[in-house]
Design an enzyme around this catalytic site. Structure first.
Site, PDB file in Angstrom:
ATOM      1  N   ASN A   1       5.007  -8.344  10.541  1.00  0.00           N
ATOM      2  CA  ASN A   1       5.821  -7.131  10.394  1.00  0.00           C
ATOM      3  C   ASN A   1       5.031  -5.955  10.958  1.00  0.00           C
ATOM      4  O   ASN A   1       4.090  -5.474  10.331  1.00  0.00           O
ATOM      5  CB  ASN A   1       6.130  -6.928   8.896  1.00  0.00           C
ATOM      6  CG  ASN A   1       6.823  -5.607   8.612  1.00  0.00           C
ATOM      7  OD1 ASN A   1       7.294  -4.935   9.532  1.00  0.00           O
ATOM      8  ND2 ASN A   1       6.887  -5.244   7.345  1.00  0.00           N
TER       9      ASN A   1
ATOM     10  N   LYS B   1       5.965  -2.965  11.380  1.00  0.00           N
ATOM     11  CA  LYS B   1       6.352  -1.664  10.819  1.00  0.00           C
ATOM     12  C   LYS B   1       6.542  -0.656  11.962  1.00  0.00           C
ATOM     13  O   LYS B   1       7.001  -1.054  13.031  1.00  0.00           O
ATOM     14  CB  LYS B   1       5.334  -1.203   9.773  1.00  0.00           C
ATOM     15  CG  LYS B   1       5.088  -2.301   8.731  1.00  0.00           C
ATOM     16  CD  LYS B   1       4.315  -1.849   7.529  1.00  0.00           C
ATOM     17  CE  LYS B   1       4.161  -3.026   6.575  1.00  0.00           C
ATOM     18  NZ  LYS B   1       3.509  -2.675   5.320  1.00  0.00           N
TER      19      LYS B   1
ATOM     20  N   HIS C   1      12.605  -4.731   2.516  1.00  0.00           N
ATOM     21  CA  HIS C   1      11.154  -4.512   2.409  1.00  0.00           C
ATOM     22  C   HIS C   1      10.900  -3.392   1.397  1.00  0.00           C
ATOM     23  O   HIS C   1      11.705  -2.455   1.285  1.00  0.00           O
ATOM     24  CB  HIS C   1      10.585  -4.141   3.781  1.00  0.00           C
ATOM     25  CG  HIS C   1       9.090  -4.114   3.771  1.00  0.00           C
ATOM     26  ND1 HIS C   1       8.381  -3.012   3.335  1.00  0.00           N
ATOM     27  CD2 HIS C   1       8.175  -5.050   4.101  1.00  0.00           C
ATOM     28  CE1 HIS C   1       7.083  -3.284   3.405  1.00  0.00           C
ATOM     29  NE2 HIS C   1       6.926  -4.511   3.867  1.00  0.00           N
TER      30      HIS C   1
ATOM     31  N   GLU D   1       9.142  -0.886   1.481  1.00  0.00           N
ATOM     32  CA  GLU D   1       9.160   0.463   2.060  1.00  0.00           C
ATOM     33  C   GLU D   1      10.594   0.959   2.267  1.00  0.00           C
ATOM     34  O   GLU D   1      10.861   2.159   2.165  1.00  0.00           O
ATOM     35  CB  GLU D   1       8.344   0.475   3.361  1.00  0.00           C
ATOM     36  CG  GLU D   1       6.853   0.385   3.050  1.00  0.00           C
ATOM     37  CD  GLU D   1       6.023  -0.376   4.073  1.00  0.00           C
ATOM     38  OE1 GLU D   1       6.466  -0.538   5.225  1.00  0.00           O
ATOM     39  OE2 GLU D   1       4.919  -0.829   3.702  1.00  0.00           O
TER      40      GLU D   1
ATOM     41  N   GLU E   1       6.488 -10.141  -2.027  1.00  0.00           N
ATOM     42  CA  GLU E   1       5.473  -9.153  -1.666  1.00  0.00           C
ATOM     43  C   GLU E   1       5.232  -8.206  -2.833  1.00  0.00           C
ATOM     44  O   GLU E   1       5.986  -7.225  -3.007  1.00  0.00           O
ATOM     45  CB  GLU E   1       5.947  -8.337  -0.459  1.00  0.00           C
ATOM     46  CG  GLU E   1       6.151  -9.157   0.789  1.00  0.00           C
ATOM     47  CD  GLU E   1       5.983  -8.296   2.034  1.00  0.00           C
ATOM     48  OE1 GLU E   1       5.089  -8.609   2.825  1.00  0.00           O
ATOM     49  OE2 GLU E   1       6.710  -7.310   2.202  1.00  0.00           O
TER      50      GLU E   1
ATOM     51  N   GLY F   1      -0.685  -3.384   1.920  1.00  0.00           N
ATOM     52  CA  GLY F   1      -1.522  -2.376   2.567  1.00  0.00           C
ATOM     53  C   GLY F   1      -2.685  -1.892   1.725  1.00  0.00           C
ATOM     54  O   GLY F   1      -3.329  -0.902   2.072  1.00  0.00           O
TER      55      GLY F   1
ATOM     56  N   SER G   1      -1.497  -7.803   2.023  1.00  0.00           N
ATOM     57  CA  SER G   1      -2.916  -7.897   2.376  1.00  0.00           C
ATOM     58  C   SER G   1      -3.349  -9.309   2.786  1.00  0.00           C
ATOM     59  O   SER G   1      -4.471  -9.735   2.506  1.00  0.00           O
ATOM     60  CB  SER G   1      -3.785  -7.358   1.237  1.00  0.00           C
ATOM     61  OG  SER G   1      -3.518  -5.978   1.026  1.00  0.00           O
TER      62      SER G   1
HETATM   63  P1  PGA Z   1       0.143  -5.759   4.609  1.00  0.00           P
HETATM   64  O1  PGA Z   1       1.739  -5.550   4.619  1.00  0.00           O
HETATM   65  O2  PGA Z   1      -0.108  -7.131   5.180  1.00  0.00           O
HETATM   66  O3  PGA Z   1      -0.391  -4.664   5.474  1.00  0.00           O
HETATM   67  O4  PGA Z   1      -0.304  -5.664   3.198  1.00  0.00           O
HETATM   68  C1  PGA Z   1       2.615  -6.584   4.301  1.00  0.00           C
HETATM   69  C2  PGA Z   1       4.032  -6.111   4.428  1.00  0.00           C
HETATM   70  O5  PGA Z   1       4.318  -4.946   4.121  1.00  0.00           O
HETATM   71  O6  PGA Z   1       4.923  -6.885   4.838  1.00  0.00           O
END
Ligand code: PGA
Length: 263
Positions: free
Chosen positions: A12, A14, A104, A106, A174, A180, A220
């Protein structure tokens, strides 16, 4: 990871990499995986670039006959009409997207996406022949108040209630606190929730759907910890954010079979 489900390693991006950067990235990724003699039939690899990159990625994948899959990071629950700024699943399908990420954290957090919106977007994706990657996960507060699986299971239940038993979906667990943050869940924690999600799929859609549906872990994930997750029975891949923006790191995650048992 179970033998009858093909693992999926999904990147992803983003809001990173423009269309020119996406071409360079996908080219390098394809080379890295080719060099490593990657068998795409045994581990699927997909990237989720921003919308404005998708046409470029499609052109490259088609021209070079790459086995990489790709998809959008969101879609509209509507098919067409007066929805300024929205993207129809029909447009993603026209660009040969295989997948689309839905719900997601976000999107849920910054764009007020409710479980009901996530459910109707999932139905929209299926209507256009896209495989939805439905994201669920609890915040740190949810974890404290309700334990690890209650919130993700409840989020998924709303989606499952809108689906037929033969719906082809991917679920991504997730935990919001792991995204993140550099603080991944432990493989055991992730397995526990993924098993609960699979049980919920069985309850709503039946055993066959539960056996068939791939459940990814995200939050992560990096080359150094992927093997631990993939060793779990109910984890069939990963949704990778930050680490998917590094070609070699992401290729190494896709090559997790090389490091199972070494981490
Ligand atoms: P990350 O994000 O691997 O940077 O923790 C995962 C995601 O948001 O899908």
């Amino acid at each position: 990871m179970a033998v009858n489900r093909t693992p999926l390693i999904a990147g992803n991006w983003k809001m990173n990499l423009d269309h020119l950067q996406s071409i360079a990235f996908v080219q390098k990724l394809a080379w890295a995986l080719k060099d490593a003699k990657h068998d795409y039939a045994s581990t699927e690899v997909a990237v989720f670039p921003p919308y404005t990159d998708l046409r470029s990625v499609q052109t490259l994948v088609t021209a070079d006959k790459l086995d990489l899959r790709y998809g959008g990071q969101d879609l509209s629950q509507h098919d067409s009409g007066a929805y300024t700024g929205e993207i129809s699943g029909a447009f993603l399908a026209a660009l040969d997207c295989a997948y689309v990420i839905i719900g997601h954290s976000e999107r849920r957090q910054y764009h007020a996406e409710t479980d009901e919106i996530v459910a109707s977007k999932t139905v929209a994706a299926l209507r256009h022949g896209l495989v939805p990657v439905v994201c669920v996960g609890e915040t740190a507060e949810d974890l404290e108040q309700h334990g690890p699986s209650a919130v993700p299971v409840a989020q998924l239940a709303v989606v499952l209630a809108a689906l037929d038993a033969d719906a082809d979906i991917v679920v991504a667990y997730e935990p919001v606190w792991a995204i993140g943050s550099g603080q991944a869940a432990t493989p055991e924690q992730a397995q526990q929730v993924c098993a609960a999600l699979r049980a919920s799929i069985a309850e709503h859609l039946g055993e066959a759907a539960a056996e068939r549906t791939r459940i990814l872990y995200g939050g992560s994930v990096k080359a150094a910890n992927i093997a631990g997750f993939m060793a779990q029975r109910d984890i069939d891949g990963a949704l990778v954010g930050g680490a998917s923006l590094d070609v070699d790191g992401f290729a190494s995650i896709a090559r997790f079979r090389q490091h199972v048992g070494t981490v």
